[in-house]
Design a protein around this motif. Structure first.
Motif, short mmCIF file in Angstrom:
data_model
loop_
_atom_site.label_atom_id
_atom_site.label_comp_id
_atom_site.label_asym_id
_atom_site.label_seq_id
_atom_site.Cartn_x
_atom_site.Cartn_y
_atom_site.Cartn_z
N ARG A 93 0.84 -1.20 0.00
CA ARG A 93 0.00 0.00 0.00
C ARG A 93 0.87 1.25 0.00
O ARG A 93 2.10 1.16 0.10
CB ARG A 93 -0.97 0.02 1.19
CG ARG A 93 -0.26 0.01 2.55
CD ARG A 93 -1.27 -0.04 3.71
NE ARG A 93 -2.08 1.18 3.80
CZ ARG A 93 -3.40 1.22 3.63
NH1 ARG A 93 -4.07 0.12 3.32
NH2 ARG A 93 -4.06 2.36 3.77
N ASP A 95 0.46 5.27 1.84
CA ASP A 95 -0.38 6.13 2.67
C ASP A 95 0.01 7.60 2.62
O ASP A 95 -0.83 8.46 2.88
CB ASP A 95 -0.32 5.66 4.13
CG ASP A 95 -0.90 4.28 4.32
OD1 ASP A 95 -2.13 4.13 4.24
OD2 ASP A 95 -0.10 3.33 4.51
N HIS A 138 -4.25 5.08 -5.95
CA HIS A 138 -4.24 4.26 -4.73
C HIS A 138 -4.96 4.99 -3.60
O HIS A 138 -5.76 4.39 -2.86
CB HIS A 138 -2.81 3.93 -4.32
CG HIS A 138 -2.05 3.15 -5.35
ND1 HIS A 138 -2.26 1.81 -5.57
CD2 HIS A 138 -1.09 3.53 -6.23
CE1 HIS A 138 -1.45 1.38 -6.53
NE2 HIS A 138 -0.72 2.42 -6.94
N GLU A 141 -8.75 4.90 -4.24
CA GLU A 141 -9.37 3.60 -4.01
C GLU A 141 -9.51 3.27 -2.53
O GLU A 141 -10.52 2.72 -2.09
CB GLU A 141 -8.56 2.51 -4.71
CG GLU A 141 -8.66 2.57 -6.23
CD GLU A 141 -7.71 1.62 -6.92
OE1 GLU A 141 -7.02 0.84 -6.20
OE2 GLU A 141 -7.64 1.65 -8.16
N GLN A 142 -8.50 3.66 -1.74
CA GLN A 142 -8.56 3.35 -0.30
C GLN A 142 -9.22 4.46 0.50
O GLN A 142 -9.43 4.33 1.70
CB GLN A 142 -7.16 3.07 0.24
CG GLN A 142 -6.22 4.27 0.25
CD GLN A 142 -4.76 3.90 0.35
OE1 GLN A 142 -4.34 2.84 -0.09
NE2 GLN A 142 -3.95 4.78 0.94
N GLU A 143 -9.54 5.57 -0.18
CA GLU A 143 -10.19 6.73 0.43
C GLU A 143 -9.40 7.26 1.62
O GLU A 143 -9.95 7.58 2.68
CB GLU A 143 -11.63 6.41 0.82
CG GLU A 143 -12.52 6.13 -0.39
CD GLU A 143 -13.99 6.08 -0.05
OE1 GLU A 143 -14.34 6.01 1.14
OE2 GLU A 143 -14.80 6.13 -1.00
N SER A 144 -8.11 7.38 1.42
CA SER A 144 -7.23 8.00 2.42
C SER A 144 -5.89 8.28 1.78
O SER A 144 -5.52 7.65 0.78
CB SER A 144 -7.05 7.09 3.64
OG SER A 144 -6.33 5.91 3.27
N TYR A 186 -12.22 12.26 -1.32
CA TYR A 186 -11.72 10.90 -1.07
C TYR A 186 -10.92 10.84 0.24
O TYR A 186 -10.17 9.88 0.44
CB TYR A 186 -10.86 10.44 -2.24
CG TYR A 186 -11.57 10.51 -3.57
CD1 TYR A 186 -12.65 9.69 -3.85
CD2 TYR A 186 -11.17 11.44 -4.53
CE1 TYR A 186 -13.31 9.77 -5.07
CE2 TYR A 186 -11.82 11.53 -5.75
CZ TYR A 186 -12.90 10.69 -6.02
OH TYR A 186 -13.55 10.78 -7.23
#
Length: 304
Positions: A93, A95, A138, A141-144, A186
């Protein structure tokens, strides 16, 4: 490791030395898994080597953290994609991204070559776009996600001999704001830091006159490590309510920068002519004109 970035994966570009190195080390200390990106080149762009990125990654691991080196350039879409892909392949991932990679090709505007212009824009402005764009899908899609972008008072205020750098750094501030506006839905944040610190890049500042030598002596007291806590904070969930802002970090001082807004207006019911602008509008507005200052003149107090 525990800390504000525990469980997070962060990419730090230009992390082989100076401010980037300190941010990468601080991210590791705060619990992040760190992709240490640096092409390992001289300030002029020659002599690329994996050494600086590998060394900082080893420092993070020696302190109990987790890190991998990466030597891809930020300056093209393909290589920027590879930087983010390194995080996905190793850690699954992404972040946070700290867009710190930079270069200098200082020259007075009337002597600046096309190459000196494009080389700086490619790394600073295009690099910030390419790396951010690679992470954006990315984050969406992960909303962060969080972007921390490095701007400069050379762009926010001005400086001699840095038209390329100033344009890129002011462009980064605008890009960061646009990212914040477009991606806030997002839960993605984007903020800027204008760092004041002595590093390999700032070591090229001229120090010929007594005034220049005094300025450089002050800058040499501004440690790169002082910038790192703000970068870690902005990348962390602790800053979840902080978005689209520009901060300055200078030794133990934190600044919040203003952003352009109208400060005065004049109105002519029948419309303006060039003559009326000269006769009425300019006299009404000129008392509010911004001074033609450089960064050290506008920020002229001692932070130490």
């Amino acid at each position: 490791m525990s800390g504000l970035m525990a469980g997070k994966v962060v990419v730090v570009t230009g992390a082989g030395g100076g401010i980037g190195r300190e941010i990468a080390l601080a991210m590791g200390k705060a619990g992040a898994k760190v992709v240490v990106n640096d092409i390992g080149a001289a300030l002029t762009g020659e002599g690329q080597t994996a050494g600086p990125a590998e060394k900082v990654a080893e420092e993070i691991k020696a302190a109990g953290g987790i890190a991998v080196p990466n030597t891809d350039s930020v300056a093209t879409r393909a290589s920027a994609n590879a930087i983010i892909e390194t995080a996905i392949q190793h850690f699954g991932r992404i972040d946070a991204v700290v867009n710190n990679a930079g270069n200098l090709r200082d020259r007075m505007f009337h002597k600046m070559s096309d190459e000196e212009w494009s080389q700086v824009l490619d790394v600073h402005l295009n690099g910030t776009f390419f790396v951010s764009r690679a992470a954006a899908n990315h984050f969406r899609e992960q909303e962060s996600g969080a972007f921390v972008n490095m701007t400069s008072t050379s762009g926010l205020i001005g400086n001699f001999g840095q038209a390329n750098y100033s344009a890129a750094k002011l462009g980064i501030a605008a890009l960061s704001k646009s990212i914040a506006l477009d991606m806030s839905r997002y839960n993605v944040r984007s903020n800027c830091i204008a760092p004041f610190a002595w590093s390999r890049m700032t070591s090229s500042i001229p120090a010929n006159t007594p005034e220049e030598k005094a300025r450089v002596a002050k800058m040499q007291k501004m440690e790169a490590a002082k910038v790192a806590p703000m970068a870690v904070y902005l990348a962390s969930d602790a800053a979840s309510e902080v978005n689209a802002q520009i901060f300055g970090v200078r030794a133990n001082e934190i600044m919040l920068f203003s952003q352009p807004r109208p400060i005065r207006s004049v109105h002519m019911s029948d419309g303006w002519t060039p003559e009326l602008i000269a006769e009425i509008a300019t006299p009404a507005l000129k008392h509010h004109f911004m001074a033609m200052e450089r960064s050290p003149e506008a920020i002229d107090w001692d932070p130490i």
